[in-house]
Design a protein around this motif. Sequence first.
Motif, PDB file in Angstrom:
ATOM      1  N   ALA A  45      69.801   4.197   1.620  1.00  0.00           N
ATOM      2  CA  ALA A  45      70.007   3.023   2.479  1.00  0.00           C
ATOM      3  C   ALA A  45      71.460   2.926   2.914  1.00  0.00           C
ATOM      4  O   ALA A  45      71.763   2.624   4.086  1.00  0.00           O
ATOM      5  CB  ALA A  45      69.592   1.763   1.736  1.00  0.00           C
ATOM      6  N   LEU A  46      72.374   3.196   1.980  1.00  0.00           N
ATOM      7  CA  LEU A  46      73.806   3.137   2.294  1.00  0.00           C
ATOM      8  C   LEU A  46      74.154   4.093   3.438  1.00  0.00           C
ATOM      9  O   LEU A  46      74.903   3.749   4.363  1.00  0.00           O
ATOM     10  CB  LEU A  46      74.612   3.485   1.042  1.00  0.00           C
ATOM     11  N   LYS A  47      73.593   5.290   3.389  1.00  0.00           N
ATOM     12  CA  LYS A  47      73.871   6.286   4.436  1.00  0.00           C
ATOM     13  C   LYS A  47      73.387   5.793   5.802  1.00  0.00           C
ATOM     14  O   LYS A  47      74.112   5.875   6.803  1.00  0.00           O
ATOM     15  CB  LYS A  47      73.177   7.603   4.074  1.00  0.00           C
ATOM     16  N   HIS A  48      72.158   5.272   5.851  1.00  0.00           N
ATOM     17  CA  HIS A  48      71.605   4.841   7.144  1.00  0.00           C
ATOM     18  C   HIS A  48      72.335   3.613   7.683  1.00  0.00           C
ATOM     19  O   HIS A  48      72.590   3.520   8.899  1.00  0.00           O
ATOM     20  CB  HIS A  48      70.111   4.556   7.009  1.00  0.00           C
ATOM     21  N   PHE A  49      72.691   2.661   6.816  1.00  0.00           N
ATOM     22  CA  PHE A  49      73.420   1.475   7.288  1.00  0.00           C
ATOM     23  C   PHE A  49      74.820   1.856   7.752  1.00  0.00           C
ATOM     24  O   PHE A  49      75.361   1.257   8.699  1.00  0.00           O
ATOM     25  CB  PHE A  49      73.488   0.412   6.186  1.00  0.00           C
ATOM     26  N   THR A  50      75.425   2.853   7.109  1.00  0.00           N
ATOM     27  CA  THR A  50      76.728   3.347   7.564  1.00  0.00           C
ATOM     28  C   THR A  50      76.604   3.952   8.962  1.00  0.00           C
ATOM     29  O   THR A  50      77.438   3.701   9.854  1.00  0.00           O
ATOM     30  CB  THR A  50      77.282   4.396   6.575  1.00  0.00           C
ATOM     31  N   ASP A  51      75.557   4.772   9.173  1.00  0.00           N
ATOM     32  CA  ASP A  51      75.324   5.363  10.509  1.00  0.00           C
ATOM     33  C   ASP A  51      75.091   4.285  11.553  1.00  0.00           C
ATOM     34  O   ASP A  51      75.588   4.378  12.695  1.00  0.00           O
ATOM     35  CB  ASP A  51      74.133   6.317  10.455  1.00  0.00           C
ATOM     36  N   ALA A  52      74.337   3.238  11.177  1.00  0.00           N
ATOM     37  CA  ALA A  52      74.065   2.138  12.114  1.00  0.00           C
ATOM     38  C   ALA A  52      75.354   1.411  12.492  1.00  0.00           C
ATOM     39  O   ALA A  52      75.585   1.074  13.666  1.00  0.00           O
ATOM     40  CB  ALA A  52      73.068   1.167  11.490  1.00  0.00           C
ATOM     41  N   SER A  53      76.216   1.166  11.496  1.00  0.00           N
ATOM     42  CA  SER A  53      77.476   0.462  11.781  1.00  0.00           C
ATOM     43  C   SER A  53      78.412   1.315  12.631  1.00  0.00           C
ATOM     44  O   SER A  53      79.197   0.782  13.430  1.00  0.00           O
ATOM     45  CB  SER A  53      78.161   0.062  10.475  1.00  0.00           C
ATOM     46  N   ASN A  54      78.350   2.618  12.485  1.00  0.00           N
ATOM     47  CA  ASN A  54      79.168   3.502  13.324  1.00  0.00           C
ATOM     48  C   ASN A  54      78.683   3.503  14.772  1.00  0.00           C
ATOM     49  O   ASN A  54      79.479   3.626  15.711  1.00  0.00           O
ATOM     50  CB  ASN A  54      79.155   4.924  12.769  1.00  0.00           C
ATOM     51  N   LEU A  55      77.382   3.379  14.963  1.00  0.00           N
ATOM     52  CA  LEU A  55      76.825   3.351  16.323  1.00  0.00           C
ATOM     53  C   LEU A  55      77.149   2.039  17.024  1.00  0.00           C
ATOM     54  O   LEU A  55      77.483   2.011  18.218  1.00  0.00           O
ATOM     55  CB  LEU A  55      75.303   3.567  16.265  1.00  0.00           C
ATOM     56  N   VAL A  56      77.030   0.927  16.295  1.00  0.00           N
ATOM     57  CA  VAL A  56      77.321  -0.401  16.875  1.00  0.00           C
ATOM     58  C   VAL A  56      78.276  -1.119  15.925  1.00  0.00           C
ATOM     59  O   VAL A  56      77.848  -1.860  15.038  1.00  0.00           O
ATOM     60  CB  VAL A  56      76.028  -1.222  17.077  1.00  0.00           C
ATOM     61  N   PRO A  57      79.576  -0.912  16.054  1.00  0.00           N
ATOM     62  CA  PRO A  57      80.556  -1.473  15.111  1.00  0.00           C
ATOM     63  C   PRO A  57      80.627  -2.991  15.111  1.00  0.00           C
ATOM     64  O   PRO A  57      81.190  -3.568  14.194  1.00  0.00           O
ATOM     65  CB  PRO A  57      81.889  -0.866  15.580  1.00  0.00           C
ATOM     66  N   THR A  58      80.051  -3.632  16.110  1.00  0.00           N
ATOM     67  CA  THR A  58      80.119  -5.095  16.184  1.00  0.00           C
ATOM     68  C   THR A  58      78.897  -5.768  15.572  1.00  0.00           C
ATOM     69  O   THR A  58      78.824  -6.995  15.541  1.00  0.00           O
ATOM     70  CB  THR A  58      80.251  -5.537  17.650  1.00  0.00           C
ATOM     71  N   ASP A  59      77.935  -4.981  15.070  1.00  0.00           N
ATOM     72  CA  ASP A  59      76.714  -5.560  14.513  1.00  0.00           C
ATOM     73  C   ASP A  59      76.959  -5.985  13.060  1.00  0.00           C
ATOM     74  O   ASP A  59      77.424  -5.193  12.240  1.00  0.00           O
ATOM     75  CB  ASP A  59      75.576  -4.551  14.563  1.00  0.00           C
ATOM     76  N   THR A  60      76.653  -7.228  12.739  1.00  0.00           N
ATOM     77  CA  THR A  60      76.912  -7.743  11.385  1.00  0.00           C
ATOM     78  C   THR A  60      75.802  -7.388  10.400  1.00  0.00           C
ATOM     79  O   THR A  60      76.035  -7.327   9.193  1.00  0.00           O
ATOM     80  CB  THR A  60      77.058  -9.270  11.425  1.00  0.00           C
ATOM     81  N   THR A  61      74.589  -7.145  10.895  1.00  0.00           N
ATOM     82  CA  THR A  61      73.450  -6.889   9.999  1.00  0.00           C
ATOM     83  C   THR A  61      73.707  -5.686   9.097  1.00  0.00           C
ATOM     84  O   THR A  61      73.486  -5.731   7.882  1.00  0.00           O
ATOM     85  CB  THR A  61      72.168  -6.644  10.812  1.00  0.00           C
ATOM     86  N   ALA A  62      74.159  -4.595   9.687  1.00  0.00           N
ATOM     87  CA  ALA A  62      74.402  -3.375   8.907  1.00  0.00           C
ATOM     88  C   ALA A  62      75.453  -3.612   7.836  1.00  0.00           C
ATOM     89  O   ALA A  62      75.324  -3.150   6.695  1.00  0.00           O
ATOM     90  CB  ALA A  62      74.827  -2.240   9.825  1.00  0.00           C
ATOM     91  N   TYR A  63      76.520  -4.380   8.176  1.00  0.00           N
ATOM     92  CA  TYR A  63      77.592  -4.619   7.206  1.00  0.00           C
ATOM     93  C   TYR A  63      77.106  -5.468   6.036  1.00  0.00           C
ATOM     94  O   TYR A  63      77.516  -5.265   4.886  1.00  0.00           O
ATOM     95  CB  TYR A  63      78.784  -5.298   7.887  1.00  0.00           C
TER      96      TYR A  63
END
Length: 751
Positions: A45-63
């Motif tokens: 999960a950590l890996k996928h949420f990290t990838d998601a935050s890199n794609l959209v750095p302004t999204d708070t959900t992944a963080y």
Amino acid sequence: MKKALNLLLFLLLFQFAQSQSLNTRWLNQLNLGMEAYAVNDYFTALKHFTDASNLVPTDTTAYIYLIDCAYKTQNAPELFKSLDKLLILGHESARNYYLAIQACVDIEKDYQKAVQYAEAAKQKFAGDPQIRMADIMLYYKYGDFEAAKARLLPFIEQFPNDKRALNILIAITLDIKKDYPEAIKLLELAQQRFPNDPEFPKKEVNIYIETRQMEAAEKKFRRLIELNPDDAKHYYNLSLIMHNKGDYEQSVALASKAIELNPGFLEAIFNVGTFYYHRGLQYNQALTLMTPYQYTYQAQGREIEDAAKSYLEAAKPYFEKAIQLNTNELGAFENLNTINVLLNNIAETRQLTDPYFTDLENEEKHKVYPDYELLSFDFFYPEQQNYLSKGQQGQLKVKISNTSDNQLRNLQIRLFQPFVNPMLSFKQSYPIDSLAAKSDTTLSIPFEYLLNNPATVGMEKTEGARNLVRFFITGPDQKYTDLKEVALVMGKAQVLASGNRQYFSETIDIDFTPNARAKNLLLVIGINNYKHWPKLTNAVSDAQFVKKVLLQKYEVETENVFELYDSHATKNNMINELIKIKGELSPQDNLIIYYAGHGDYNPITDEGAWIPYDAERNADNQYLDNTTLLNFLNALDTRHTFLIADACFSGSLFVNDDEMTYKPNNDKIKSRWGFTSGNMEYVADGAQGEGSPFAQYLVEALKENQREYIAVTELISYVKFKVRNSAVQTPIGRPLKISGNEGGEFLLYSR
């Protein structure tokens, strides 16, 4: 103009397509992270949420999810990085601060950083229960228990059903303050609020056991069984209480119930087997307390022998099951081997005596007076000794007389042990071809005290039974003499005072106390010439110097010394020596272990290890780790065990400081102490020929002692003071992390 409009339209469409592709990839990574999170696969999960935050750095959900996953995977840098991103984006929550504080405390062990986050959180989320709890945990983790308690009391008053807060207050009261009455009040309150939670009655019952309130403990265990009737551990624990009370039948019944609920419950299986085994030993040992007359002419002798056989046979399947469950269960192997030897001895004795001693109801009918008689007998030890040492032989000399007017032929002297000692070797039958009329003859029968050998390794040394040999003479006419006996003394430590033998007659409930004196066993291990590790200069000589001073000045005998040096000090040999020693030990004996060699530390398992001679670098499975060593020491039934290790990274052998209690100079109470040359650190080997600083001062302390004895704590204090002032290392002396330590202290007596 038209071309320009077409180009602009193309760029807008391309940007839209790119945006749609990015959004799709971001959503895909987010969904994959959610799926992994749902099944507790936090690393994925950590890996996928990290990838998601890199794609959209302004999204708070992944963080938000990243913070949670980072905490669960102990990844503090990722947690703080994600928290900072959320703060920049203007998203703050009490939970995120709570996890940040916990990460500072649990992962980074950074008290100041935790305080900074806690202060910021209290300003932004004043009164939030999560932040208040984090603040409480902060004080609790770093040892300010009064401050933690002061915050806990109003918190529990406001949130009476917060189980975690109540648990922390109980921990402070019970584990830190040791205020048992107050802890019991809190535990009773917790059980009122959480009546179906078994953890609180478990803690309460532990208090009763520790304070020896067995009646209260019994009631609480019965309550635990009511709460969870399918929990095998509760039945097992209650069985221990009933055994302590002397209600053996109920103890076995409860342990058997535990096995019924959990067929793989090793402790319960072993304990039921041990109960039957010890009862069998008790009856078998009782045969040595009977007079030959009682054994041969009273039914009680055979009844006791039958009871011994029955209990021993009942024990066998339990130890066989224990071995099946755990092939390293040393105690089960030893008990099973001992049972087989005892049962075999009972069968051989019956075969030998049944043709003669069978009619136990009518003594006069049974007793026959032959034409030959046993005039005298005596046992002869080696010259200037009144005992047999290992490897020595003695002679039983028997004088027989022919009282008839005829020559007698084919007489036999038949010998047996009522309680077998496998270390004593002798023939069970000696022929006398002929004996002239009205004449005497003397027969010498050799007995040998065997050295350690494969047949006796793995046998438990049973205490309480004398090394008794019984014998009688038979002829071809089925006539025979009365049964006689001789008691052999094997080893100095087993010399018994004369006239102290007690017989029993009417009862078969025997309370037997061993009379043997204690002995000190010594295991010495020293390794210089490692096969794969850097060579040391002083380990072997240090070990030999320690052995020498113990043999010369203290009550340690050469026959009780076990040694391993250099190429002989492999892991298997170390373990085999411990197994041999277990066969030599009795419960009143003491064991000293001295190890000098390399040590290593595994940061993943957080424990140290001894390095055997042939162990390779970075091959943890080839080391003798502290857990394995302590497990073996835990299996040794001694009065005192004293482990001395001059090796790096030996600090994880010990209990914590707050668990360290003992009664100075009281060697009647059992103890389990260790003394190491350093904590979790490198220690000095010393200049060649001078010895390590630790060994130098250890030998010095032993040599310079002028009193009747030296206590373990005195030895530790002397060496610690000397080493601290001469080397950059900190010796440690504390009780070991094993059972059996009852708070006593080993006193090493001078000669």
